[in-house]
Enzyme design. Structure first.
Site, PDB file in Angstrom:
ATOM      1  N   ASP A  20       9.319   2.544  -0.408  1.00  0.00           N
ATOM      2  CA  ASP A  20       8.322   3.244   0.403  1.00  0.00           C
ATOM      3  C   ASP A  20       8.602   2.872   1.857  1.00  0.00           C
ATOM      4  O   ASP A  20       8.195   1.811   2.334  1.00  0.00           O
ATOM      5  CB  ASP A  20       6.919   2.805  -0.032  1.00  0.00           C
ATOM      6  CG  ASP A  20       5.827   3.428   0.838  1.00  0.00           C
ATOM      7  OD1 ASP A  20       6.159   4.020   1.877  1.00  0.00           O
ATOM      8  OD2 ASP A  20       4.651   3.303   0.471  1.00  0.00           O
ATOM      9  N   TYR A  39       0.864  -1.181   0.000  1.00  0.00           N
ATOM     10  CA  TYR A  39       0.000   0.000   0.000  1.00  0.00           C
ATOM     11  C   TYR A  39       0.897   1.226   0.000  1.00  0.00           C
ATOM     12  O   TYR A  39       1.768   1.362   0.854  1.00  0.00           O
ATOM     13  CB  TYR A  39      -0.888  -0.025   1.244  1.00  0.00           C
ATOM     14  CG  TYR A  39      -1.767   1.196   1.418  1.00  0.00           C
ATOM     15  CD1 TYR A  39      -2.878   1.403   0.599  1.00  0.00           C
ATOM     16  CD2 TYR A  39      -1.498   2.134   2.406  1.00  0.00           C
ATOM     17  CE1 TYR A  39      -3.685   2.511   0.755  1.00  0.00           C
ATOM     18  CE2 TYR A  39      -2.305   3.245   2.575  1.00  0.00           C
ATOM     19  CZ  TYR A  39      -3.395   3.427   1.748  1.00  0.00           C
ATOM     20  OH  TYR A  39      -4.204   4.530   1.908  1.00  0.00           O
ATOM     21  N   LYS A  65       5.215   9.332   8.744  1.00  0.00           N
ATOM     22  CA  LYS A  65       4.997   8.859  10.115  1.00  0.00           C
ATOM     23  C   LYS A  65       6.039   9.376  11.129  1.00  0.00           C
ATOM     24  O   LYS A  65       5.916  10.471  11.625  1.00  0.00           O
ATOM     25  CB  LYS A  65       4.892   7.335  10.131  1.00  0.00           C
ATOM     26  CG  LYS A  65       3.715   6.846   9.239  1.00  0.00           C
ATOM     27  CD  LYS A  65       3.293   5.456   9.559  1.00  0.00           C
ATOM     28  CE  LYS A  65       2.319   4.879   8.534  1.00  0.00           C
ATOM     29  NZ  LYS A  65       0.920   5.045   8.871  1.00  0.00           N
TER      30      LYS A  65
HETATM   31  N1  HOZ Z   1      -3.629   2.954   6.236  1.00  0.00           N
HETATM   32  C1  HOZ Z   1      -3.242   3.211   7.568  1.00  0.00           C
HETATM   33  C2  HOZ Z   1      -2.479   2.112   8.178  1.00  0.00           C
HETATM   34  N2  HOZ Z   1      -1.660   1.346   7.366  1.00  0.00           N
HETATM   35  C3  HOZ Z   1      -4.407   3.531   8.424  1.00  0.00           C
HETATM   36  C4  HOZ Z   1      -4.334   4.901   8.885  1.00  0.00           C
HETATM   37  C5  HOZ Z   1      -5.461   5.331   9.838  1.00  0.00           C
HETATM   38  O1  HOZ Z   1      -6.552   4.785   9.821  1.00  0.00           O
HETATM   39  O2  HOZ Z   1      -5.215   6.227  10.584  1.00  0.00           O
END
Ligand code: HOZ
Length: 427
Positions: A239, A144, A267
């Site tokens: 990534d 992702y 992050k």
């Molecule tokens: N896609 C995010 C974790 N891999 C989720 C982020 C969120 O819901 O804050």
């Protein structure tokens, strides 16, 4: 334990916000519960609006590696805020953060700050296309890279959680330029690249696939990506939004010893504030406007609050024993969770890279998206709910990674292992 206030807030939120949440996985839909609404957080703990305390293994999906509200970070933020919160102009602190990152990542010679991981990956791909003057990209199943059009093809995270193969609203023409290869599948990767290299701008990969749980690269996988992309003049993008400053101070590229051409970060480098960054070889990054012809901009990019939180976080992380401490805590948790599963005769597979981890409810090895999907998500959901009731906050999906922080104590881990033992006995 009551969650009455959370329930009331959720009923209201659902009227105003799609699904009642601002990011899909938070809705708890795949685990069959209702989301808890958070009031405060400190160290390894978060507290919901009903005043329940939880040991937190979500940590804002990774950034809070120092634990919540670290006093040093909070103090420096106070003085920053008093001097203004955004100027839309250059500041000394963004140079400091760039310096710290470049020092830690020898593959990065120049870096551009943005506001999220999604922006970082989207921009890195645009730069790769501008640099190579080619259009196609290769990504891996289950990886992702945020929610930009063209990257939402066989993506992990929420799309894995909800079993959505792609997203509505992405024109077919965008997705057509995205070639998808199974994670860890060296042969398929080689054959695609041999056939298509003339039109491929870049290969983008999460070096540890953290949005389908925690799938580790098999020996030789990342090395092959490096060799083949170098051979054919294709840009290799790591990534490292999740793994950067997480699996080691130098990220997955230091941990596995493979250097990409562009790295995407997010992050941790914002210490809990919205941030992203992409950086790499000088030659490639010089393509970015105003130095070059690839356009990318942002009003809040390099925001002083996010930069301050990032700088303070990295300063603490760079201290000598931080990652050793994380490793010790993580090892202890790993052993405890494995013992709890074995003791209850529940078949699981546990994986981790540094302090990010996942327990899959399956008896078979997980090496890619297909094998991750074989995990028993019903069992995971029951485990998740039982853990939550015992005051342990895990990510509400089998397909998300867990994280620990330097604030997690032995007592936290003991409580977690004990809760896991009981939860695994119940399910
Ligand atoms: N896609 C995010 C974790 N891999 C989720 C982020 C969120 O819901 O804050």
């Amino acid at each position: 334990m009551t969650t009455a206030k959370s329930k009331r807030l959720y009923r209201k939120a659902i009227e105003l916000i799609p699904g009642g949440v601002n990011s899909p996985v938070r809705a708890f839909k795949s685990v069959g519960g209702l989301p808890i609404f958070i009031k405060t957080a400190k160290g390894s703990k978060i507290y919901d609006v009903d005043d329940n305390e939880y040991i937190d293994y979500v940590l804002s999906w990774g950034p809070m590696i120092l634990g919540h509200s670290h006093p040093v970070v909070v103090e420096s933020l106070k003085s920053t805020i008093e001097n203004g919160t955004s100027y839309g102009a250059p500041t000394p602190i963004e140079i400091k953060l760039a310096e710290l990152i470049i020092k830690a990542y020898p593959s990065i010679e120049k870096i551009r700050m943005v506001n999220s991981g999604t922006e970082a990956t989207m921009s890195a791909i645009r730069v790769s296309r501008g640099f190579t003057r080619k259009d196609k990209i290769i990504k891996f199943e289950g990886c992702y890279h945020g929610h930009a059009d063209g990257l939402l093809v066989e993506a992990g995270s929420g799309t894995a959680t909800f079993g959505i193969p792609g997203s509505a609203g992405v024109p077919e023409s965008y997705a057509r330029d995205t070639l998808v290869v199974p994670f860890n599948d060296i042969d398929t990767f080689k054959s695609v690249i041999q056939k298509e290299w003339k039109s491929i701008a870049c290969v983008i990969v999460e070096p540890v696939a953290g949005n389908i749980g925690c799938v580790l690269p098999m020996p030789g996988f990342l090395e092959t990506l490096r060799e083949e992309t170098q051979k054919y003049g294709i840009v290799l993008i790591f990534d490292e939004v999740m793994t950067g400053f997480r699996v080691s101070y130098g990220g997955a590229q230091a941990y596995y010893g493979v250097r990409p051409d562009i790295t995407c970060l997010g992050k941790i480098i914002g210490g809990g504030f919205p941030v992203g960054a992409y950086g790499g070889l000088r030659e490639i990054m010089s393509m970015v406007a105003p130095e070059g012809p690839v356009y990318q901009a942002g009003t809040l990019s390099g925001n002083p609050i996010a930069m301050t939180a990032g700088v303070e976080t990295l300063k603490i992380l760079s201290k000598r024993d931080t990652y050793k401490r994380l490793e010790r805590t993580m090892q202890y948790l790993e052993e405890g969770l494995k013992d709890a599963a074995e003791g209850n005769d529940v078949k699981t597979r546990f994986y981790r890279a540094g302090s990010m981890f996942c327990t899959y409810f399956t008896a078979r090895d997980v090496v890619d998206y297909e094998t991750a999907k074989r995990a028993d998500t019903e069992k995971f959901s029951r485990f998740f709910m039982a853990m939550l009731k015992s005051g342990i906050n895990l990510a509400p999906s089998q397909f998300e990674a867990g994280f620990i922080s330097i604030a997690h104590t032995k007592a936290d881990i003991d409580k977690t292992i004990n809760a896991a033992y009981n939860a695994l006995g119940e399910i």
